[in-house]
Design a protein around this motif. Structure first.
Motif, PDB file in Angstrom:
ATOM      1  N   VAL A 121     -12.438 -29.012  33.656  1.00 30.44           N
ATOM      2  CA  VAL A 121     -11.455 -28.039  33.202  1.00 30.44           C
ATOM      3  C   VAL A 121     -11.075 -27.177  34.405  1.00 30.44           C
ATOM      4  CG1 VAL A 121     -12.171 -27.974  30.786  1.00 30.44           C
ATOM      5  CG2 VAL A 121     -13.319 -26.497  32.457  1.00 30.44           C
ATOM      6  N   ALA A 122     -10.009 -26.410  34.232  1.00 33.26           N
ATOM      7  CA  ALA A 122      -9.440 -25.693  35.375  1.00 33.26           C
ATOM      8  C   ALA A 122     -10.149 -24.371  35.636  1.00 33.26           C
ATOM      9  CB  ALA A 122      -7.946 -25.460  35.145  1.00 33.26           C
ATOM     10  N   LEU A 123     -11.462 -24.389  35.689  1.00 28.63           N
ATOM     11  CA  LEU A 123     -12.209 -23.186  36.036  1.00 28.63           C
ATOM     12  C   LEU A 123     -12.549 -23.245  37.509  1.00 28.63           C
ATOM     13  CD1 LEU A 123     -14.773 -22.730  33.098  1.00 28.63           C
ATOM     14  CD2 LEU A 123     -12.814 -21.264  33.635  1.00 28.63           C
ATOM     15  N   GLU A 124     -12.333 -22.131  38.172  1.00 28.09           N
ATOM     16  CA  GLU A 124     -12.685 -22.031  39.588  1.00 28.09           C
ATOM     17  C   GLU A 124     -14.097 -21.450  39.705  1.00 28.09           C
ATOM     18  OE1 GLU A 124     -10.635 -23.150  41.888  1.00 28.09           O
ATOM     19  OE2 GLU A 124      -8.989 -23.528  40.476  1.00 28.09           O
ATOM     20  N   ARG A 125     -14.615 -21.487  40.911  1.00 32.11           N
ATOM     21  CA  ARG A 125     -15.952 -20.940  41.140  1.00 32.11           C
ATOM     22  C   ARG A 125     -16.025 -19.492  40.647  1.00 32.11           C
ATOM     23  NH1 ARG A 125     -19.969 -22.327  45.614  1.00 32.11           N
ATOM     24  NH2 ARG A 125     -21.548 -20.690  45.439  1.00 32.11           N
ATOM     25  N   SER A 164     -14.877 -32.844  27.066  1.00 28.80           N
ATOM     26  CA  SER A 164     -14.995 -34.184  26.485  1.00 28.80           C
ATOM     27  C   SER A 164     -13.632 -34.655  25.985  1.00 28.80           C
ATOM     28  CB  SER A 164     -15.980 -34.160  25.316  1.00 28.80           C
ATOM     29  OG  SER A 164     -15.820 -35.334  24.542  1.00 28.80           O
ATOM     30  N   PRO A 165     -13.252 -35.886  26.326  1.00 27.60           N
ATOM     31  CA  PRO A 165     -11.982 -36.409  25.808  1.00 27.60           C
ATOM     32  C   PRO A 165     -11.987 -36.493  24.280  1.00 27.60           C
ATOM     33  CG  PRO A 165     -12.866 -37.816  27.556  1.00 27.60           C
ATOM     34  CD  PRO A 165     -13.937 -36.829  27.204  1.00 27.60           C
ATOM     35  N   ALA A 166     -13.176 -36.512  23.692  1.00 34.44           N
ATOM     36  CA  ALA A 166     -13.285 -36.657  22.237  1.00 34.44           C
ATOM     37  C   ALA A 166     -13.452 -35.320  21.524  1.00 34.44           C
ATOM     38  CB  ALA A 166     -14.451 -37.574  21.899  1.00 34.44           C
ATOM     39  N   ALA A 167     -13.328 -34.212  22.228  1.00 33.37           N
ATOM     40  CA  ALA A 167     -13.526 -32.901  21.603  1.00 33.37           C
ATOM     41  C   ALA A 167     -12.622 -32.768  20.377  1.00 33.37           C
ATOM     42  CB  ALA A 167     -13.233 -31.793  22.603  1.00 33.37           C
ATOM     43  N   ASP A 168     -13.246 -32.500  19.250  1.00 29.19           N
ATOM     44  CA  ASP A 168     -12.464 -32.464  18.009  1.00 29.19           C
ATOM     45  C   ASP A 168     -11.429 -31.354  18.000  1.00 29.19           C
ATOM     46  OD1 ASP A 168     -13.339 -34.476  15.930  1.00 29.19           O
ATOM     47  OD2 ASP A 168     -15.289 -33.713  16.575  1.00 29.19           O
ATOM     48  N   ASP A 203      -2.934 -26.715  30.105  1.00 33.56           N
ATOM     49  CA  ASP A 203      -3.152 -26.696  31.556  1.00 33.56           C
ATOM     50  C   ASP A 203      -4.635 -26.610  31.900  1.00 33.56           C
ATOM     51  OD1 ASP A 203      -0.382 -26.694  32.024  1.00 33.56           O
ATOM     52  OD2 ASP A 203      -0.309 -24.517  31.697  1.00 33.56           O
ATOM     53  N   PHE A 204      -5.393 -26.089  30.955  1.00 33.71           N
ATOM     54  CA  PHE A 204      -6.812 -25.843  31.201  1.00 33.71           C
ATOM     55  C   PHE A 204      -7.618 -27.152  31.212  1.00 33.71           C
ATOM     56  CE2 PHE A 204     -11.085 -24.687  29.574  1.00 33.71           C
ATOM     57  CZ  PHE A 204     -11.472 -23.831  30.584  1.00 33.71           C
ATOM     58  N   ILE A 205      -7.258 -28.037  30.265  1.00 35.84           N
ATOM     59  CA  ILE A 205      -7.986 -29.312  30.178  1.00 35.84           C
ATOM     60  C   ILE A 205      -7.517 -30.211  31.320  1.00 35.84           C
ATOM     61  CG2 ILE A 205      -8.432 -31.333  28.743  1.00 35.84           C
ATOM     62  CD1 ILE A 205      -7.657 -29.643  26.310  1.00 35.84           C
ATOM     63  N   VAL A 206      -8.458 -30.762  32.092  1.00 36.95           N
ATOM     64  CA  VAL A 206      -8.080 -31.587  33.234  1.00 36.95           C
ATOM     65  C   VAL A 206      -8.445 -33.051  33.010  1.00 36.95           C
ATOM     66  CG1 VAL A 206      -8.366 -31.939  35.710  1.00 36.95           C
ATOM     67  CG2 VAL A 206      -8.279 -29.608  34.785  1.00 36.95           C
ATOM     68  N   GLY A 207      -9.667 -33.313  32.773  1.00 41.88           N
ATOM     69  CA  GLY A 207     -10.092 -34.711  32.608  1.00 41.88           C
ATOM     70  C   GLY A 207     -11.516 -34.741  32.100  1.00 41.88           C
ATOM     71  N   PRO A 208     -12.130 -35.912  32.064  1.00 42.13           N
ATOM     72  CA  PRO A 208     -13.486 -35.991  31.513  1.00 42.13           C
ATOM     73  C   PRO A 208     -14.429 -35.026  32.221  1.00 42.13           C
ATOM     74  CG  PRO A 208     -12.621 -38.187  31.998  1.00 42.13           C
ATOM     75  CD  PRO A 208     -11.656 -37.204  32.574  1.00 42.13           C
ATOM     76  N   GLY A 209     -14.971 -34.088  31.474  1.00 40.03           N
ATOM     77  CA  GLY A 209     -15.916 -33.129  32.035  1.00 40.03           C
ATOM     78  C   GLY A 209     -15.281 -32.127  32.983  1.00 40.03           C
TER      79      GLY A 209
END
Lengths: 159, 747, 289
Positions: free
Chosen positions: C158-162, C119-123, C150-156
Motif C-alpha cells: 500500500v502507499a504508506l511511506e516510512r 491482500s488482493p482478496a480483502a473483502d 490510490d492507496f492500494i498498490v499491489g499484493p501486500g
C-alpha cells in the motif's frame, strides 16, 4: 529489548498478574502459564475455533492474539462457565442433554462461541446459531446436535 | 427412552469433562522435567539426503538432543501393522512431503522450533517422484520402496505392493443386455481430527512409558516392545481419549521416535504435531476404479467387473488391508451372479494412507453406485427400483461363502426413499439421488473386559477400547447399568492404561459395541453368577432356585436388588465382586479376508439438491440417511455418529482434496485451503434414522455403526447432480469449479 | 515464533516516531488476525511490534463529521457491521464486513488492517472503492489523505511511506440515492477466502461503480457513466457485453489453488451481473427514475 512483560488480566473472575513472553499468544499463556488447558490448540490460523475464549465480552481466537494484548482485559475460558461448585450452566447442561459433545475436542470453543452468541442475542434463530458458530469446526460434525443444544439453552434462559 | 439402561438416550459418560474443559487430552498432560520435540522436515516430497549438519541447531540454548538416522540403531528400525517398512526416521531418502528426517528435543517449545529450523539438511530434490497411479505403473518410474524390504516378493521390482483377486462366477461367460463401463476417481483426503496427533515417552524404571493419541494402544505396546526388545510388561501405554480419530490414529507413527529420544535423553519427551504435520502424516487412499456393470434389460445385475487401483503412499501402514477389505465387497449388497475384482495397492511418494472411516468402501461405492445409475438411466429404470430389484434379502448368501445378509435392508432403502419423498414430484431445477453402502464389520476380534462391583454397589468397568467420540464409554456403562441395576452416575469406565486395563485387539471397524460390548456383558454376567451364589448362600437355598436379571435377584418368596444382596453378602469386611468377560472371533485362514464379516454396516442415503446454473455451486436441500443398526443402545449417540458421518461424507463429496504441485508438495496444508464442512455447509434438512430389528450379533441384537452413513454420500449426491443438470461427473470432489467445468464442456 | 520488542505507544506521534525509527523492521499490530500468522510462520520477523490499540486517537470509534463517516483504525468488523449509520449509507460494506472470517475474526480484524494488509482478496476493498473511501494517514510530516483507489498498490503493498500509519478510513456519505450490493465466490458457504470479491453500486444518476478483487494483484474499480448498466429496462445481453468489456483487465493468478483463471473470469461475469441486478433492485424506487 524485553522478552517478557508483566500483564494484569482477569481470568474467569480472578485477577492475575502474569509475566508473559511478548511473542507468546494468549492460547500459549492460558495453557502453559495459567494452566487452563480447556482451551484447545488445533489450526493456529484462526480457522478452527478450538481456541476460542471470550475477551471483554467477545469471542476471539486466542491463537491469533498475543498475550500482551489482554493486559487490562477480562478473559473467560471454558473453565469459567460452570459455577465454582462445579454446577454446569444452562448451555453446558443443554450440550449434554442434546448429545453435542462427541470426541469433545472442539467443544470448549463451541461453548465459548455459543455463550458469546447467547449473551448478545438471547433468542437466536437456527441461522444465527449456524452463523455464530461457523468459526468452530467440528470434525465429528455434531453440528445439528450443537445447534439444538444452543437453542435449548436459550429456551431455558427464557423461562 | 429415558433412564440409564440399554436403549436410553443417556448423557455421554465423560461428557462432564468435555463441557467443562477438564477432559484431559494428550496435549493437556505435562510431565515433570519434560523436553519438547520438534520434527525436522524438508519442503519437498522426494529427496536424497546427502548430509545433516547439527552445528547451528546445537548452539540454541536449551537444546538437549538432535536425533537423526545416525543416532538410531543400524539398520534403521522399521515397523508397521502389516509390513515392517516404516523407518523411525527417513534414512537416505525422503519418500513423501514432510517425512521426518530428524527431531530436536529442547527445554522449551521455542528452543525446539528455533533449533529445528537451524538443522541444515544438505539434500538433492529428486523431481522424478511418483504421485499418480499412471506414473507408478510406468516401467520407467523410480521404485518407491527399496526391493530389499520385500525379499522373495515377485512384485518387489514394481510399485505395486500387492494385487488381489476376488470374485465368483465367470464374468466373461455372462450375457448381458447392457454393459456400462466407466472409471471413477476419488481424491486424497485427510482425517482432520481437531486434535492433532500427539506422542510422549518417558523412561519408566527398567521399561518405558508411552502416551499417544492412538486408537490401538495394545498394538502400540507390541510395536514398542518389539523395537526396544522389552517384555510387554515393561511397556506401559497410556492412551487418553483421542480428540477425534476416524481411523487416522489407529496405528503407531511417531511413538518409536519419541521412545528412542526419551531413552537417549533419560527424560520425558513430548511431540505434538501441528495440524499441517497431521496432513502429512495421515490420509485416505485416492483411487481410480474402472467398473464394468452388466445388466439385463429389466435391470437385473448380471455381472460386476472391477479394476481398482488404490494409491497408498510411501509406506504401507494398514493400506493393504484397506485395499482388500474395501474391494472384497465391491459388488455391494446386491445379488450378482458373477463378480471379478482386481485390486491393487500402489506405492507412491505421497503421505502414507491409512484407515479412514469407511476403510476403502467409500471409494468403491462411489464407483459401483454411480455406474449402476448410468445403467439405470440407459435402461430407463428408476434408480430406487433397480436397487430394490437386486438387493439381497435377509439371510441370502450374496457373497458366496461369507456371512449372509444380516438385516432387512429393503426396509432401510424404502425408509430412506420415503423420508426423501422419492415418489413425490421433483421441484423444478432439483435432482435426487439414492445410493447404498455396505461395509464388513470386523473379521476377527478379541476383547477382554473386567467389571468390578464395589462394596457400595458402584461399578468400575475396564475396557481397552478407545473412546474417540463414538461414545463407547456410554454404551458399556449402559450395559452394566442394565445388567447390574446401577445408575450411570455410579459407574466409571476405565480406559487407556495398558498396565491396568486388559487387552483389546483394537478400536476399528465399528466393532466395540459388538465385541467389547459382549465382553462387558459377559463380565457383568460373571458378576451376576457370583451374586446368585451369594444370594443362595444368604438365604440357604439352592442356586437353581435363584435368578439374577437386570439388577434384580429373584429368590423363593422374595426379591432383592443386586446391591442389597451384595452389601449383605460381602459382610463386615466389605470387598467387591469381580467379573471377567471375553469375546473372540478367531481367524479363518480359508477366508480371503481372514474371516467372515461379524456383521455388516448397511446404509441407504438419499439426497435432493439444486445446482446454481451460473456458478456450479451445489445446495443440498435434503439429506436422508438410514442405517441398519440392529439396536440403538443409545439413540442420541447413534444420531450423532450418523449425522457426523453423513456430513463428513459431504466433505469429500463437495470440497475436500489435497492439492499437489508438480514435485509432490501438498499445497493446501492446514485449515486455510483444505476446506471441511462448517455449520453453514449443512444440508438445509438432514435427518438420520435407524432400522432396529435386534438382529445383530452384539448384546441385545446390536450391530456396529459409525461408518455406514458416510459410505454412499458421494454417489447419492453425484446422481442427484446428474438429474438436476444432466451432467455426469466421475471425479470428486464436486467443487463449484468442477461442476461449472462440466457445464462448459457440455456447451 | 521469534521474539521481538513489543511496544504500545499512547499517541499517534509516538507511533510515528517508532515507525520512522525502525522502518521495515517494525510491524504495526491492530487486530493481529493476519500478523500473528505471519509472525508464527516466520514470514515476518520484525524487531519491533507496535500495538496501536492503546493510542487514544485510534480507539474504536465511528463518527459522522462533515459529510463523512469516519472509522478509526482500531475499529473492528463487528462494530462496523452493527453500526446503524454504516448500515444505512454503506450496506455493501456491511455485507463485506460480515463475511470477513468468522465471528471470532470479526471481533478482532479491523477495516484499516484489511486494507493495509494489501491482500488482493480483502473483502472490504471493493465496497471501499465503490464508496470512494478516503484513507487518513499520519506520518512524520503530519496528516495526509488519499483515495483508497490510490492507496492500494499491489499484493501486500500500500502507499504508506516510512513512518506512516493509517489513522482512519473516511467514507463520504452518498449525496445521491444509491443501491449497492457485495458478493463473493467461495469454495464453501462457511468462512473462506474468496476467489472473487465484487461490489456494485448504482446511483440515481445512472452511474455504476463496480469493483472487484481477488482476480489480479489488487482490487480494481471501474465506473460506467453511460447509464445502460443502471437502467432496469436495458437487456441482459447489452449489460453482459458491457460487463465483459469491463472485466477484460482481470488477471487471475495462474497458480492459485482456489480457482482456475477461466473459472474466475467466468464467475466475474456471473457475479457481476447478479450484483448489478441486486444493486438496481436496491436503488430506492421513487428516486430511480
Amino acid at each position: 529489548m524485553r522478552d517478557t512483560l508483566s500483564i494484569e488480566v482477569k481470568v474467569n473472575g480472578i485477577d492475575r498478574s502474569i509475566e508473559v513472553p511478548v511473542h507468546h499468544t494468549l492460547l500459549d499463556v492460558l495453557r502453559e502459564e495459567v494452566g487452563l488447558t480447556g482451551t484447545k490448540e488445533c489450526c493456529v490460523v484462526g480457522e478452527c475455533g478450538a481456541c476460542t475464549v471470550i475477551v471483554d465480552g467477545r469471542p476471539i481466537n486466542s491463537c491469533l492474539m498475543l498475550a500482551v494484548e489482554v493486559d487490562g482485559a477480562e478473559v473467560t475460558t471454558v473453565e469459567g462457565l460452570a459455577a465454582e461448585d462445579g454446577r454446569l450452566n444452562p448451555l453446558q447442561e443443554a450440550f449434554l442433554d442434546k448429545g453435542a459433545p462427541q470426541c469433545g475436542f472442539c467443544i470448549p470453543g463451541q461453548l465459548m462461541s455459543a455463550q458469546a452468541l447467547l449473551d448478545k442475542k438471547p433468542n437466536p434463530t437456527v441461522d444465527d446459531v449456524h452463523e455464530g458458530l461457523a468459526g468452530n469446526l467440528c470434525r465429528c460434525a455434531g453440528y445439528q446436535q450443537i445447534t439444538a443444544a444452543v437453542l435449548a439453552a436459550a429456551e431455558v434462559e427464557r423461562q | 427412552m429415558s433412564g440409564d439402561g440399554v436403549g436410553a438416550s443417556a448423557r455421554r459418560v465423560g461428557g462432564y469433562g468435555r463441557v467443562t474443559g477438564h477432559q484431559e487430552y494428550l496435549a493437556d498432560i505435562t510431565l515433570t522435567d519434560m523436553l519438547h520435540v520438534k520434527l525436522v522436515t524438508l519442503d519437498c516430497a522426494r529427496a536424497r539426503i546427502i548430509s545433516i549438519d547439527k552445528t547451528a541447531a546445537e548452539q540454541v540454548s536449551g537444546v538437549r538432543l538432535i536425533m537423526t538416522a545416525e543416532d538410531l540403531p543400524h539398520p534403521m528400525p522399521r515397523f508397521g501393522p502389516q509390513f515392517q517398512d516404516r523407518p523411525v526416521l527417513a534414512t537416505g531418502e525422503t519418500k513423501y512431503h514432510g517425512e521426518p528426517i530428524a527431531a530436536v528435543a529442547a527445554e522449551t517449545k521455542d528452543a525446539a522450533e528455533a533449533a529445528a529450523k537451524l538443522v541444515r539438511v544438505d539434500h538433492e530434490v529428486l523431481v522424478d517422484g511418483v504421485f499418480s497411479v499412471s506414473r507408478a505403473l510406468d516401467p520407467t518410474a523410480p521404485l518407491v520402496q527399496d526391493p530389499d524390504l520385500r525379499p522373495d516378493d515377485p512384485l518387489a521390482n514394481t510399485n505395486i505392493l500387492r494385487e488381489h483377486h476376488f470374485g465368483w462366477g465367470d464374468v466373461d461367460s455372462q450375457e448381458a443386455d447392457l454393459v456400462v463401463e466407466n472409471t471413477y476417481e476419488f481424491p486424497m483426503v485427510t482425517h482432520f481430527a481437531i486434535e492433532p496427533h500427539g506422542f510422549m515417552a518417558a523412561p519408566d524404571g527398567d521399561g518405558i512409558a508411552i502416551w499417544s493419541t492412538i486408537q490401538h494402544p495394545y498394538l502400540l505396546q507390541k510395536t514398542i516392545a518389539k523395537l526396544l526388545d522389552l517384555p510387554l510388561a515393561k511397556v506401559r501405554v497410556f492412551a487418553p481419549d483421542p480428540g477425534g480419530a476416524f481411523g487416522g490414529k489407529q496405528n503407531p507413527k511417531l511413538e518409536p521416535l519419541v521412545a528412542y529420544m526419551s531413552l537417549r535423553t533419560g527424560r520425558p519427551v513430548r511431540l505434538i504435531l501441528t495440524l499441517d504435520e497431521t496432513f502429512q502424516a495421515v490420509r485416505r487412499a485416492s483411487t481410480e476404479i474402472r467398473v464394468r456393470t452388466g445388466l439385463n434389460s429389466d435391470g437385473t445385475l448380471v455381472f460386476e467387473d472391477f479394476e481398482s487401483n488404490f494409491l497408498i503412499g510411501a509406506y504401507v501402514d494398514i493400506a493393504d488391508r484397506v485395499v482388500t477389505k474395501g474391494n472384497y465387497l465391491a459388488a455391494g449388497p446386491y445379488r450378482v451372479p458373477a463378480v471379478r475384482i482386481i485390486a491393487r495397492g500402489i506405492l507412491s511418494h505421497t503421505t502414507p494412507s491409512t484407515a479412514f472411516r469407511g476403510f476403502g468402501i467409500p471409494q468403491v461405492t462411489w464407483a459401483r453406485e454411480s455406474n449402476l445409475d448410468e445403467g439405470a438411466r440407459a435402461l430407463g429404470i428408476d434408480r430406487l427400483e433397480i436397487r430394490l430389484r437386486n438387493l439381497a434379502e435377509q439371510g441370502e448368501e450374496f457373497v458366496p461363502g461369507d456371512t449372509p445378509a444380516d438385516g432387512d435392508w429393503q426396509q432401510a432403502v424404502r425408509r430412506a426413499a420415503e423420508l426423501l419423498g422419492w415418489d413425490e414430484p421433483l421441484p423444478a431445477g432439483r435432482g435426487r439421488g439414492i445410493a447404498l453402502g455396505l461395509k464388513s464389520g470386523p473379521t476377527t476380534g478379541l476383547s477382554y473386559s473386567t467389571v468390578r462391583l464395589l462394596g457400595d454397589g458402584s461399578v468400575l468397568i475396564y475396557s481397552g477400547t478407545s473412546d474417540m467420540g463414538q461414545g463407547a464409554r456410554t454404551v458399556f456403562a449402559q450395559i452394566a447399568s442394565q445388567e447390574l441395576g446401577v445408575p450411570l452416575d455410579r459407574i466409571s469406565v476405565i480406559m487407556g492404561d495398558s498396565t491396568v486395563v486388559p487387552y483389546d485387539q483394537q478400536t476399528s471397524a465399528s466393532r466395540s459395541s459388538v465385541l467389547m460390548g459382549t465382553a462387558v456383558l459377559r463380565a457383568c454376567q460373571d458378576i451376576q453368577a457370583k451374586v446368585r451364589t451369594m444370594a443362595a448362600r444368604l438365604d440357604g437355598v439352592d442356586e437353581s432356585e435363584v435368578s439374577v436379571e437386570k439388577g434384580m435377584v429373584y429368590l423363593p418368596g422374595r426379591e432383592a436388588t443386586v446391591t442389597e444382596t451384595l452389601v449383605t453378602g460381602l459382610g463386615p469386611l466389605g470387598g467387591e465382586l469381580v467379573g471377567n468377560g471375553e469375546m473372540r472371533k478367531d481367524k479363518d485362514l480359508e477366508h480371503p479376508l481372514g474371516g467372515s464379516a461379524l456383521f455388516f454396516e448397511f446404509n441407504a442415503t438419499a439426497v435432493e439438491l439444486e445446482v446454481d446454473p451460473g456458478t456450479g455451486e451445489i445446495t443440498i436441500t435434503k439429506h436422508m440417511t438410514v442405517s441398519d443398526v440392529g439396536l440403538a443402545m443409545n439413540p442420541l449417540q447413534v444420531t450423532g455418529q450418523d449425522e457426523g458421518a453423513a456430513i463428513m461424507g459431504l466433505g469429500h463429496t463437495l470440497m475436500e482434496h489435497y492439492i499437489f504441485d508438480e514435485e509432490g508438495r501438498i499445497r493446501n496444508l492446514g485449515a486455510i485451503d483444505y476446506r471441511i464442512p462448517t455449520s453453514l455447509d449443512l444440508p438445509l434438512e438432514l435427518r438420520s434414522d435407524s432400522i432396529e430389528n435386534a438382529d445383530g450379533p452384539g448384546p441385545y441384537g446390536v450391530k456396529g455403526i459409525s461408518e455406514g452413513a458416510l459410505l454412499a454420500v458421494s454417489p447419492a449426491v453425484g446422481s442427484a447432480v446428474t438429474e438436476a443438470t444432466g451432467l455426469i461427473i466421475r471425479d470428486l470432489p464436486l467443487t463449484p469449479q468442477r461442476v461449472w467445468e462440466a457445464m462448459m464442456e457440455r456447451v | 515464533m521469534k521474539t521481538f520488542e513489543y511496544t504500545r505507544p499512547r499517541t499517534v506521534a509516538e507511533a510515528v516516531r517508532l515507525l520512522n525509527e525502525h522502518g521495515p523492521d517494525a510491524q504495526l499490530l491492530a487486530g493481529g488476525t493476519d500478523l500473528v500468522i505471519e509472525l508464527r510462520n516466520g514470514w515476518k520477523e520484525p524487531e519491533v511490534v507496535i500495538d496501536l490499540k492503546r493510542i487514544d486517537e485510534l480507539r474504536p470509534s465511528i463518527t459522522e463529521d462533515g459529510g463523512f463517516i469516519k472509522i478509526s483504525a482500531s475499529t473492528v468488523m463487528t462494530d462496523i457491521a452493527e453500526d446503524q449509520r454504516i448500515q444505512k449509507y454503506f450496506p455493501a460494506l456491511v455485507e463485506s464486513a460480515v463475511v470477513v472470517g468468522s465471528v471470532q475474526i470479526r471481533a478482532r480484524a479491523t477495516l484499516a488492517g484489511n486494507i493495509c494488509n494489501g491482500s488482493p482478496a480483502a473483502d472490504t476493498a471493493p465496497p471501499m472503492l465503490v464508496y470512494d473511501a478516503v484513507v487518513a494517514i499520519a506520518g512524520p510530516n503530519g496528516m495526509r489523505r488519499m483515495q483508497v483507489d490510490d492507496f492500494i498498490v499491489g499484493p501486500g503493498k500500500v502507499a504508506l511511506e516510512r513512518g506512516e500509519l493509517v489513522t482512519a478510513i473516511e467514507l463520504p456519505i452518498p449525496q445521491r440515492p444509491m443501491g449497492a450490493a457485495y458478493t463473493r465466490l467461495t469454495r464453501r458457504r462457511g468462512t473462506d477466502l474468496a476467489s472473487i470479491t465484487l461490489c456494485c453500486g448504482v446511483d440515481a444518476d445512472g452511474i455504476t461503480r463496480l469493483a472487484y478483487g481477488s482476480v489480479g494483484p489488487r482490487a480494481v474499480l471501474l465506473v460506467e457513466m453511460s447509464g445502460v448498466l443502471a437502467d432496469p429496462n436495458a437487456s441482459h445481453e447489452t449489460k453482459a457485453d458491457i460487463l465483459n468489456e469491463m472485466f477484460l483487465g482481470a488477471s487471475p493468478s495462474l497458480r492459485s489453488m482456489r480457482a482456475s483463471p477461466d473459472y474466475r473470469r467466468a464467475m466475474l461475469r456471473v457475479l457481476g451481473a447478479r450484483a448489478l441486478q441486486t444493486a438496481i433492485e436496491r436503488l430506492p424506487r421513487e428516486t430511480a427514475a
